[in-house]
Design a protein around this motif. Structure first.
Motif, PDB file in Angstrom:
ATOM      1  N   GLU A 227      38.232  32.928  33.215  1.00  0.00           N
ATOM      2  CA  GLU A 227      37.643  33.890  32.288  1.00  0.00           C
ATOM      3  C   GLU A 227      36.129  33.965  32.489  1.00  0.00           C
ATOM      4  N   GLY A 228      35.500  32.830  32.796  1.00  0.00           N
ATOM      5  CA  GLY A 228      34.066  32.847  33.089  1.00  0.00           C
ATOM      6  C   GLY A 228      33.749  33.666  34.319  1.00  0.00           C
ATOM      7  N   TRP A 229      34.556  33.503  35.383  1.00  0.00           N
ATOM      8  CA  TRP A 229      34.356  34.318  36.578  1.00  0.00           C
ATOM      9  C   TRP A 229      34.537  35.800  36.250  1.00  0.00           C
ATOM     10  N   ARG A 268      29.051  35.334  45.992  1.00  0.00           N
ATOM     11  CA  ARG A 268      29.186  34.245  46.970  1.00  0.00           C
ATOM     12  C   ARG A 268      29.589  32.944  46.284  1.00  0.00           C
ATOM     13  N   GLU A 269      28.982  32.670  45.134  1.00  0.00           N
ATOM     14  CA  GLU A 269      29.329  31.445  44.398  1.00  0.00           C
ATOM     15  C   GLU A 269      30.791  31.463  43.955  1.00  0.00           C
ATOM     16  N   ILE A 270      31.254  32.614  43.485  1.00  0.00           N
ATOM     17  CA  ILE A 270      32.655  32.721  43.060  1.00  0.00           C
ATOM     18  C   ILE A 270      33.579  32.588  44.252  1.00  0.00           C
ATOM     19  N   LEU A 271      33.212  33.174  45.386  1.00  0.00           N
ATOM     20  CA  LEU A 271      34.042  33.061  46.589  1.00  0.00           C
ATOM     21  C   LEU A 271      34.191  31.613  47.030  1.00  0.00           C
ATOM     22  N   ARG A 272      33.100  30.858  46.973  1.00  0.00           N
ATOM     23  CA  ARG A 272      33.185  29.438  47.355  1.00  0.00           C
ATOM     24  C   ARG A 272      34.112  28.685  46.406  1.00  0.00           C
ATOM     25  N   LEU A 513      44.392  34.855  43.196  1.00  0.00           N
ATOM     26  CA  LEU A 513      43.081  34.446  43.708  1.00  0.00           C
ATOM     27  C   LEU A 513      42.838  35.013  45.097  1.00  0.00           C
ATOM     28  N   VAL A 514      43.886  35.078  45.921  1.00  0.00           N
ATOM     29  CA  VAL A 514      43.750  35.688  47.251  1.00  0.00           C
ATOM     30  C   VAL A 514      43.389  37.158  47.118  1.00  0.00           C
ATOM     31  N   GLN A 515      44.053  37.877  46.200  1.00  0.00           N
ATOM     32  CA  GLN A 515      43.728  39.283  45.985  1.00  0.00           C
ATOM     33  C   GLN A 515      42.299  39.443  45.493  1.00  0.00           C
ATOM     34  N   CYS A 516      41.883  38.555  44.604  1.00  0.00           N
ATOM     35  CA  CYS A 516      40.506  38.594  44.108  1.00  0.00           C
ATOM     36  C   CYS A 516      39.522  38.365  45.246  1.00  0.00           C
ATOM     37  N   TYR A 552      38.228  45.531  40.461  1.00  0.00           N
ATOM     38  CA  TYR A 552      39.558  45.095  40.863  1.00  0.00           C
ATOM     39  C   TYR A 552      39.622  43.572  40.940  1.00  0.00           C
ATOM     40  N   ALA A 553      38.568  42.936  41.423  1.00  0.00           N
ATOM     41  CA  ALA A 553      38.533  41.465  41.476  1.00  0.00           C
ATOM     42  C   ALA A 553      38.621  40.882  40.065  1.00  0.00           C
TER      43      ALA A 553
END
Length: 584
Positions: A227-229, A268-272, A513-516, A552-553
């Protein structure tokens, strides 16, 4: 309004490339952003739930104003049976079942006599039932909850269950559907979907490690993280859409390049973090679904005997005749809390089989059935998480002993991240003669196969392991192999202490998560690596497309927790709650 409808329709399109094409070719309709105020989440959770959860989500379970009841303990005779009731009619039901008795103090147990409604207290259903009342919303379902702890006889339970719907005449009391109590907890914001899935995993847990993983997932930390992301992405999207809508009318403190750079840093931080969660989900799936262990080796090396010793029963046929195992024989086992599946496979009898009986094998034609068994064994090895290769000590025709092995099985083990090499039948030679054999096998064979250079083979004896009268603590050293397996399982599934809660990440969550991640990577394709001082390049960025990828993410993260603008909440709930039993 047309822009809202068009954007929602585009959100439901599963193909990312198609969404991108449509957005670029529909300038006047799709890429025109929503007003910024629509992008900001509702501060009031109840208002948010009213707007974002489909009203039909509970249609299959009747009205959420109904009062539902069910037996929450298992069917059959027991000392106590717990009947759970949830809904607005709890107090009314209590007064009908226990007339002229004051309702028990909330969250305090009271002993009551339960009567059949409408009999003027002439027919007793249970003379000493324990009654607890929990007023909402601080309850397991978020509603008023009444629990009846009655005697566990089948007749008593049936009588009380039959009496509950007779407590009112307006028909708003009904038996609960499977998982309905938990579903109401979700709809009333007592649980998020990640916690619901963890609860389902806890009910299905069969081993200690599965239980621990489920408990970690039920803490709610995963839902708070996702939810934070999601909120960070919504805020970033709101900033970008505000720039699109009002950049010609209002002054912004940040330039377009600075804004894109700030948003990109957050992405970038969320992706990591997503990469870490994806890795953790793979480890968690091993705990849930079980670790696949394949036993490989030449015929008569002792694979079936070893498997029988590990699982503690005669799972495979043991014979001196070579090739008795033609198909794959599997057995599930709980080894110190780890669920694993052992697969006894056909013996590899190929040109790479080396040892004392190789000459005999070279003269034997491999039949079609045995060849198919070897093919299946090879395929099973590729799919396995752990490979155990067995070699064996055999007599030479000319005298002495040597170690018989199959090179192909060793190479298959070398390609697996977790592998063990065992040397069986060490009881055939004195220990003084065994050490040179093992050393020669290690130097001449294992060190010449890439990936096995540093592996130490473990000598075992399945024959000694069958000797129950031995005074040795670990006859045959099979228990030592079990210790090595547990260590391998720990290496495959363990996470740092700070990441223990990630054991609760499920396969459904991983796919979202993969879709995100895919949408966030497409965001970078749309924005490129624009430097903050490169104002001209920033103005050429398709901000509308970038904002759409962020939307969408965020929607993918919303489907993990059941929050946000996800329109398929009902479908998600159906998949999750179909695993629940009645009364939960």
């Amino acid at each position: 309004m047309h822009r809202i409808v068009a954007r929602l329709a585009l959100a439901k399109t599963p193909c990312l490339s198609y969404r991108k094409t449509v957005a670029k070719t529909s300038v006047g309709l799709i890429i025109a952003p929503l007003h910024r105020s629509l992008s900001v989440p509702f501060p009031d959770l109840k208002k948010w739930r009213a707007c974002h959860v489909p009203s039909r989500a509970l249609s299959t379970l009747g009205s959420h104003h109904d009062t539902v009841y069910a037996l929450s303990t298992a069917n059959g005779k027991a000392g106590i049976a717990v009947i759970r009731i949830s809904g607005p009619s709890c107090i009314q039901i209590y007064h009908k079942l226990c007339p002229h008795k004051k309702a028990p103090k909330p969250r305090y147990a009271a002993v009551r006599t339960i009567f059949l409604p409408g009999t003027q207290e002439s027919e007793i259903l249970d003379s000493a039932a324990l009654v607890l009342y929990f007023p909402g919303p601080q309850t397991v379902t978020g509603e008023d909850v009444l629990e009846l702890h009655v005697h566990g006889g089948n007749a008593t339970v049936k009588a009380v269950l039959s009496a509950i719907p007779k407590c009112t005449h307006d028909g708003n009391i009904r038996y609960a559907e499977p998982g309905e109590f938990t579903r109401r907890a979700f709809m009333n914001d007592r649980l998020d979907l990640a916690q619901v899935e963890a609860l389902s995993e806890m009910l299905a847990a069969e081993t200690e490690q599965q239980r621990r993983a489920a408990v970690r997932g039920s803490s709610g930390s995963l839902g708070r993280t996702y939810e934070g992301w999601r909120r960070r992405l919504l805020e970033a999207r709101a900033e970008m859409e505000a720039l699109i809508d009002f950049q010609e009318d209002q002054h912004f403190d940040e330039s377009p390049a600075s804004l894109v750079g700030s948003v990109s840093q957050q992405v970038r931080e969320i992706l990591r973090s997503i990469e870490v969660h994806e890795m953790a989900s793979q480890r968690a799936e091993l705990l849930r679904n079980g670790i696949q262990v394949a036993l490989l080796g030449p015929p008569n090396a002792g694979k079936s005997s070893f498997m029988n010793q590990i699982v503690g029963r005669e799972a495979s046929i043991v014979s001196r005749e070579s090739g008795t195992t033609r198909d794959i024989i599997e057995a599930n086992l709980d080894i110190r809390g780890y669920l694993c599946t052992f697969a006894d496979t056909a013996g590899f009898r190929t040109a790479t089989t080396s040892g004392a009986i190789n000459a005999t094998h070279s003269e034997t034609i491999i039949g079609a059935v045995e060849e198919e068994g070897i093919r299946r064994a090879r395929a099973k090895a590729v799919q396995s998480d752990v490979i155990i290769v067995l070699a064996s000590v055999e007599e030479r025709p000319a005298g002495g002993h040597e170690i018989r092995y199959d090179t192909e099985t060793l190479k298959l083990a070398a390609a697996c991240q977790q592998r063990l090499v065992l040397i069986n039948k060490i009881d055939a030679v004195p220990e003084a003669d065994l050490r040179p054999l093992v050393h020669r096998f290690q130097e001449d064979v294992l060190k010449k196969i890439p990936g096995l250079e540093n592996i130490d083979p473990t000598p075992i004896s399945c024959k000694d392991a069958r000797n129950q009268g031995s005074d040795k603590q670990d006859p045959g050293r099979v228990r030592l192999v079990a210790d090595q397996l547990v260590l391998a399982f720990q290496n495959m599934t363990s996470l740092p202490t700070s990441l223990q809660d990630l054991h609760g990440v499920t396969e459904r969550q991983r796919q979202l998560l993969v879709q995100c991640r895919n949408s966030l990577e497409e965001y970078f394709e749309a924005t490129g690596n624009v430097a903050e001082e490169d104002q001209e390049a920033a103005y050429n960025i398709d901000l509308s497309m970038a904002a759409e990828h962020l939307r969408y993410a965020a929607a993918c993260l919303g489907r993990i927790t059941g929050r946000g603008e996800a329109g398929d909440v009902e479908e998600i709930l159906g998949v999750i709650f179909e695993k629940f039993c009645v009364g939960k």
